[in-house]
Design an enzyme around this catalytic site. Structure first.
Site, PDB file in Angstrom:
ATOM      1  N   GLY A 206       0.833  -1.204   0.000  1.00  0.00           N
ATOM      2  CA  GLY A 206       0.000   0.000   0.000  1.00  0.00           C
ATOM      3  C   GLY A 206       0.860   1.243   0.000  1.00  0.00           C
ATOM      4  O   GLY A 206       2.059   1.177  -0.272  1.00  0.00           O
ATOM      5  N   ASN A 207       0.237   2.378   0.288  1.00  0.00           N
ATOM      6  CA  ASN A 207       1.006   3.618   0.362  1.00  0.00           C
ATOM      7  C   ASN A 207       0.401   4.500   1.452  1.00  0.00           C
ATOM      8  O   ASN A 207      -0.588   4.142   2.075  1.00  0.00           O
ATOM      9  CB  ASN A 207       1.021   4.317  -1.002  1.00  0.00           C
ATOM     10  CG  ASN A 207      -0.365   4.638  -1.481  1.00  0.00           C
ATOM     11  OD1 ASN A 207      -1.067   5.444  -0.900  1.00  0.00           O
ATOM     12  ND2 ASN A 207      -0.796   3.979  -2.553  1.00  0.00           N
ATOM     13  N   ARG A 208       1.025   5.654   1.652  1.00  0.00           N
ATOM     14  CA  ARG A 208       0.684   6.468   2.820  1.00  0.00           C
ATOM     15  C   ARG A 208      -0.414   7.496   2.559  1.00  0.00           C
ATOM     16  O   ARG A 208      -0.644   8.371   3.376  1.00  0.00           O
ATOM     17  CB  ARG A 208       1.939   7.187   3.319  1.00  0.00           C
ATOM     18  CG  ARG A 208       2.957   6.217   3.897  1.00  0.00           C
ATOM     19  CD  ARG A 208       4.283   6.914   4.183  1.00  0.00           C
ATOM     20  NE  ARG A 208       4.145   7.993   5.134  1.00  0.00           N
ATOM     21  CZ  ARG A 208       5.026   8.971   5.295  1.00  0.00           C
ATOM     22  NH1 ARG A 208       6.097   8.988   4.558  1.00  0.00           N
ATOM     23  NH2 ARG A 208       4.821   9.910   6.190  1.00  0.00           N
TER      24      ARG A 208
END
Ligand code: CTP
Length: 403
Positions: A206-208
């Site tokens: 995923g990412n932030r």
């Protein structure tokens, strides 16, 4: 610090107004609570007085020498009525002035926001529809109620939006005044959040991205009158009321939802951070650690570029398409050089460029950007709330839709 009047009318959702009040006072605003007599049946005066730090009255007969029925409204920077019952909306639409809150509504010259809460039947009744239309014609802001569980076991439209969402909405109004309605009659499609690509049932890549900028875009577009579809990828913050929300998890799901909604959209804003890569294989069971201490390798495949696809295949010739670019700059170019190349590569009309060298944007309430355009010069957006950045984007979109 603004002077805010929090009107509370007699609905069960009055208890939620306590949280709204707290949010205003904790952010330094001066709040005068004006409950109706019916509201006090649900939440008593001591609660409002303690939370606002001020005496509370419902009637015009208290402290008459101070002429509160005129003064409270005259001195306010914002009046927000939450919850606004069908009865209160009717009184406001007809200019009745039987108690302190309705007097305040007649004397206020600042923006007035109503956050209705009632059963679906009452919200949809032609009398309420007409009263809401009257109030909106006069420049008052009536937020669309949320859908969901109502007081009893029933569900439907009529829930008070989450206090956090009402609060954010009110901050926008304090910042910019009552919204102009310049996006009325337009359908806008916004993506928000970060996609997750599953490795196994418990792990993902995923990412932030927090989704806050996309949420601010959806909320502000709805406030400016647009019909909004929000495609939300793993967003944990409350989504705005009056917005159609499609929940997605992966980039493939995000793509499907965007392509489905795109044909009817006048404007599309890709604020989401789709994962660029996905594991070629997803394990159906939890991947276990190997006894020999070796780690598995993950083979990745590239995900489709949704923004590029939407831009290359416009459903409407005059659709305005907006992308985001989070750049750090590198040995091949500065942030703006890389972003200018990206605008051309993606084929969109506008590109909102964030300099993320310091990692400052993620999860923060603030943002700072430059909006690049294919048909004009760059527009710097100074550091400010994500709602401010959202409005700057909609200003650019609205001017292109009106051409
Ligand atoms: N985007 C998209 N589909 C993807 C990746 C990104 O639609 N698979 C969109 C994002 O929503 C954003 C814009 O493209 O609006 C730019 O995203 P960014 O990650 O900066 O672009 P990339 O194409 O991934 O470029 P880079 O080569 O810098 O990674």
């Amino acid at each position: 610090m603004a002077r805010v009047v929090l009107g509370v009318s007699g609905g069960i959702a009055a208890y939620k107004a306590c949280e709204l009040l707290r949010r205003f006072t904790e952010s330094g605003h001066d709040v005068t609570v004006v409950p109706t007599a019916a509201a006090l049946e649900f939440v008593g005066a001591p609660t409002w007085a303690a939370l606002s730090g001020k005496p509370v009255s419902s009637e015009v007969w208290d402290d008459v020498h101070a002429v509160p029925h005129v003064k409270i409204g005259q001195e306010a920077d914002l009046v927000v009525v939450a919850p606004a019952t069908a009865d209160l909306l009717a009184k406001a639409a007809h200019g009745q002035a039987g108690d302190l809150l309705t007097n305040t509504l007649l004397t206020a010259r600042c923006p007035v926001v109503f956050a209705p809460a009632m059963h679906t039947e009452m919200w949809e009744h032609p009398a309420t529809t007409a009263n809401v239309a009257t109030l909106r014609e006069r420049g008052n802001v009536v937020i669309e109620p949320a859908e969901g569980r109502l007081t009893g076991k029933d569900t439907g439209k009529g829930r008070l939006p989450e206090p956090a969402a009402i609060f954010e909405f009110c901050l926008d109004v304090l910042d910019r005044g009552a919204p102009s309605g310049d996006l009325a009659g337009r359908h806008v499609l916004v993506s928000a959040g970060g996609t997750r690509e599953p490795l196994d049932p418990v792990r993902f890549l995923g990412n932030r991205s927090s989704g806050l900028q996309g949420i601010a875009l959806a909320r502000t577009a709805a406030a400016r009158g647009a019909e909004v579809t929000l495609v939300a990828a793993n967003v944990t913050v409350p989504t705005p009321a009056g917005v159609k929300v499609v929940q997605v998890a992966t980039t493939a799901e995000l793509r499907d939802a965007m392509l489905e909604a795109a044909p009817s959209a006048d404007a599309i804003v890709m604020a989401a951070a789709p994962a660029d890569f996905r594991p070629v294989a997803t394990s159906g069971h939890k991947i276990k650690k190997a006894a020999d201490g070796s780690a598995p390798s993950i083979e990745l495949a590239q995900n489709p570029d949704i923004l590029k696809e939407l831009s290359g295949d416009r459903a409407k010739a005059r659709q305005v398409i907006v992308g985001f670019a989070a750049e750090t700059g590198d040995e091949t170019g500065t942030v703006l050089e890389l972003a200018t190349a990206k605008l051309a590569r993606k084929g969109c009309d506008l590109l909102v460029v964030n300099d993320v060298s310091g990692g400052a944007v993620f999860g923060s309430g603030e943002n700072e950007a430059v909006i690049l355009a294919v048909d004009g010069g760059p527009t710097p957006v100074p550091r400010g709330s994500k709602a401010r950045v959202a409005h700057a984007i909609w200003d650019q979109v609205a001017s292109r839709l009106d051409r």
